[in-house]
Design an enzyme around this catalytic site. Structure first.
Site, mmCIF file in Angstrom:
data_model
loop_
_atom_site.group_PDB
_atom_site.id
_atom_site.type_symbol
_atom_site.label_atom_id
_atom_site.label_comp_id
_atom_site.label_asym_id
_atom_site.label_seq_id
_atom_site.Cartn_x
_atom_site.Cartn_y
_atom_site.Cartn_z
ATOM 1 N N GLY A 89 -19.774 -15.541 2.070
ATOM 2 C CA GLY A 89 -20.429 -14.469 1.329
ATOM 3 C C GLY A 89 -21.862 -14.293 1.795
ATOM 4 N N VAL A 90 -22.295 -13.048 1.921
ATOM 5 C CA VAL A 90 -23.680 -12.769 2.306
ATOM 6 C C VAL A 90 -24.274 -11.755 1.330
ATOM 7 C CG1 VAL A 90 -23.397 -13.262 4.757
ATOM 8 C CG2 VAL A 90 -22.943 -10.953 3.911
ATOM 9 N N LYS A 122 -8.911 -13.595 1.523
ATOM 10 C CA LYS A 122 -8.167 -12.360 1.779
ATOM 11 C C LYS A 122 -6.853 -12.654 2.496
ATOM 12 C CE LYS A 122 -12.550 -9.970 2.817
ATOM 13 N NZ LYS A 122 -13.262 -9.122 3.825
ATOM 14 N N ASN A 150 -17.794 -6.390 9.593
ATOM 15 C CA ASN A 150 -16.820 -7.003 8.691
ATOM 16 C C ASN A 150 -15.411 -6.799 9.236
ATOM 17 O OD1 ASN A 150 -15.557 -8.153 6.460
ATOM 18 N ND2 ASN A 150 -15.587 -6.240 5.308
ATOM 19 N N GLU A 151 -15.059 -5.535 9.497
ATOM 20 C CA GLU A 151 -13.745 -5.230 10.040
ATOM 21 C C GLU A 151 -13.708 -3.779 10.483
ATOM 22 O OE1 GLU A 151 -10.815 -5.710 6.998
ATOM 23 O OE2 GLU A 151 -11.654 -4.163 5.714
ATOM 24 N N GLU A 161 0.813 -1.212 0.000
ATOM 25 C CA GLU A 161 0.000 0.000 0.000
ATOM 26 C C GLU A 161 0.851 1.269 0.000
ATOM 27 O OE1 GLU A 161 -3.774 -0.439 2.407
ATOM 28 O OE2 GLU A 161 -2.615 -2.102 3.222
ATOM 29 N N SER A 168 -11.643 9.963 0.207
ATOM 30 C CA SER A 168 -11.798 8.648 0.830
ATOM 31 C C SER A 168 -13.020 8.641 1.730
ATOM 32 C CB SER A 168 -10.552 8.310 1.652
ATOM 33 O OG SER A 168 -9.388 8.322 0.851
ATOM 34 N N LYS A 218 -6.625 -9.692 10.392
ATOM 35 C CA LYS A 218 -8.068 -9.927 10.346
ATOM 36 C C LYS A 218 -8.492 -11.128 11.191
ATOM 37 C CE LYS A 218 -8.837 -7.869 5.748
ATOM 38 N NZ LYS A 218 -7.474 -7.335 5.558
ATOM 39 N N ARG A 264 -25.882 -5.090 2.082
ATOM 40 C CA ARG A 264 -25.313 -3.793 1.726
ATOM 41 C C ARG A 264 -24.030 -3.589 2.542
ATOM 42 N NH1 ARG A 264 -30.329 -0.055 3.143
ATOM 43 N NH2 ARG A 264 -29.013 1.601 2.275
ATOM 44 N N SER A 271 -6.755 -2.060 1.790
ATOM 45 C CA SER A 271 -6.985 -1.507 0.454
ATOM 46 C C SER A 271 -7.429 -2.549 -0.559
ATOM 47 C CB SER A 271 -5.725 -0.783 -0.052
ATOM 48 O OG SER A 271 -5.419 0.315 0.773
ATOM 49 N N SER A 272 -8.020 -3.642 -0.079
ATOM 50 C CA SER A 272 -8.553 -4.714 -0.938
ATOM 51 C C SER A 272 -7.485 -5.393 -1.783
ATOM 52 C CB SER A 272 -9.673 -4.176 -1.841
ATOM 53 O OG SER A 272 -10.735 -3.680 -1.061
#
Length: 358
Positions: free
Chosen positions: A218-219, A180, A308-309, A15, A320, A133, A222, A186-187
């Protein structure tokens, strides 16, 4: 008197480029009548370079990347690295504008603690736990925070028996699922998988960036986020929603294509907001956070929320999500930076009350 502010940016991390954009934005937003700005650039190879005092805005990130000939490895840090222009004075506070490993994960925070220097943002524990994570989710589980199901593996375990790893994912999570790296933001390195073939490739991709990976169920939900600001008495921003135009919010969608829409404030009910607010504060306190986090949630059609996190150094350019959330809450970008500096100094002063002798 101006506040002598040291900015740490770059970093030995995937990153690195994101951090440079953050540094450029912060430098150009700061009031140069209030702050004496000292840039410290960390190269991708890990060397540190202290740049010249900045007396005004900077046009490009190229101006923030200094000559390798002036670089030092962290093990040979010059005594003057964290000193201001007057060699008898240290910086008033350090702002680590670092994303990912070797910066957001508690390593730099530990160095600053040893040097007894005030700094902006989360401390060693919150930074390290928030970066990993798996550890983060384990702490959230202990705190009773609702989460989607997950499993995790280290590289050697997968290399010894990869079929068992794939079978465990399919038995406990099913498809779709998300793979992940455990210690990255940053994905970067994230993949969505709908079958075994994609899962195999996703494991290979994620293990390029970390020795530990996490796989999440996976869900259909939103993606809603809140900014949290404060120390012992944190508060939350309005909620924002991420609506990707692509299948999911990956690195390319975030930073290259702009293939996403940020809806602020999110179209959620008062009850849903209050639910997310309470969970965000609980997550912040469970990791003993300070300064700032962005709390990310899944919100289902029937009003269920899953954390999620949390991101302990979220994306921090004016465009951002974290700064935008606070802008819509009434805190403009320059004010947000100044507030974070103040929070860092307050936490430092509070820690000086600790007794270290018997």
């Amino acid at each position: 008197m101006k506040t002598k502010l040291g900015l740490l940016y770059g970093g030995k991390s995937a990153e690195h480029k994101v951090s440079l954009q953050t540094a450029l934005a912060v430098i150009n937003a700061l009031d140069h009548e209030k702050f004496e700005i000292h840039p410290i650039f960390i190269m991708e190879t890990g060397e540190w370079i202290k740049g010249p005092l900045l007396d005004g805005p900077v046009e490009t990130v190229a101006a923030l990347q200094f000559s390798r000939g002036e670089a030092l490895p962290p093990t040979a840090l010059a005594p003057t690295l964290f000193q201001a222009e007057n060699k008898n004075e240290s910086f008033d506070i350090i702002f680590p504008l670092l994303h990912g490993p070797n910066g957001e994960d508690g390593t730099v925070q530990g160095l600053l603690e040893l040097l007894n220097l005030p700094y902006v943002g989360n401390g060693v524990l919150a930074s390290s736990a928030g970066m990993d994570k798996v550890i983060m989710k384990n702490i959230f589980a202990q705190a009773g925070l609702p989460q989607v199901n997950y499993v995790w593996f280290i590289r050697s375990e997968w290399e010894q028996d990869n079929n068992s790893a794939y079978e465990k994912v399919e038995a406990e999570l099913g498809y779709p699922c998300f793979v992940k790296p455990a210690n990255l933001g940053s994905s970067v390195g994230i993949s969505k998988c709908s079958n075994r073939e994609e899962l195999v490739e996703a494991f290979k991709e994620a293990f390029q960036f970390d020795r530990k990976i996490i796989i999440e169920e996976g869900v259909i939900a939103r993606e809603v986020e809140l900014g949290v600001l404060g120390n012992d008495n944190p508060e939350c921003s309005v909620a924002g929603e991420i609506i990707p135009k692509v299948e999911f919010y990956d690195y390319k969608a975030k930073y290259e294509d702009g293939d996403t829409a940020l809806v602020i404030p999110a179209d959620i009910t008062k009850d849903e907001y209050e639910l997310l607010y309470g969970l965000a504060i609980k997550a912040f306190k469970s990791l003993d956070c300070s300064g700032l986090v962005r709390a990310d949630f899944f919100l289902t059609k029937d009003g269920k929320a899953y954390i999620n996190e949390v991101n302990t150094m979220p994306g921090f350019t004016p465009f951002s999500m974290f700064p935008l959330l606070w802008k819509h809450t009434g805190v403009e970008y320059p004010q947000l930076i100044e507030r974070l500096v103040k929070l860092g100094m307050e936490r430092f002063d509070e820690k000086q009350k600790i007794k270290y002798t018997i």
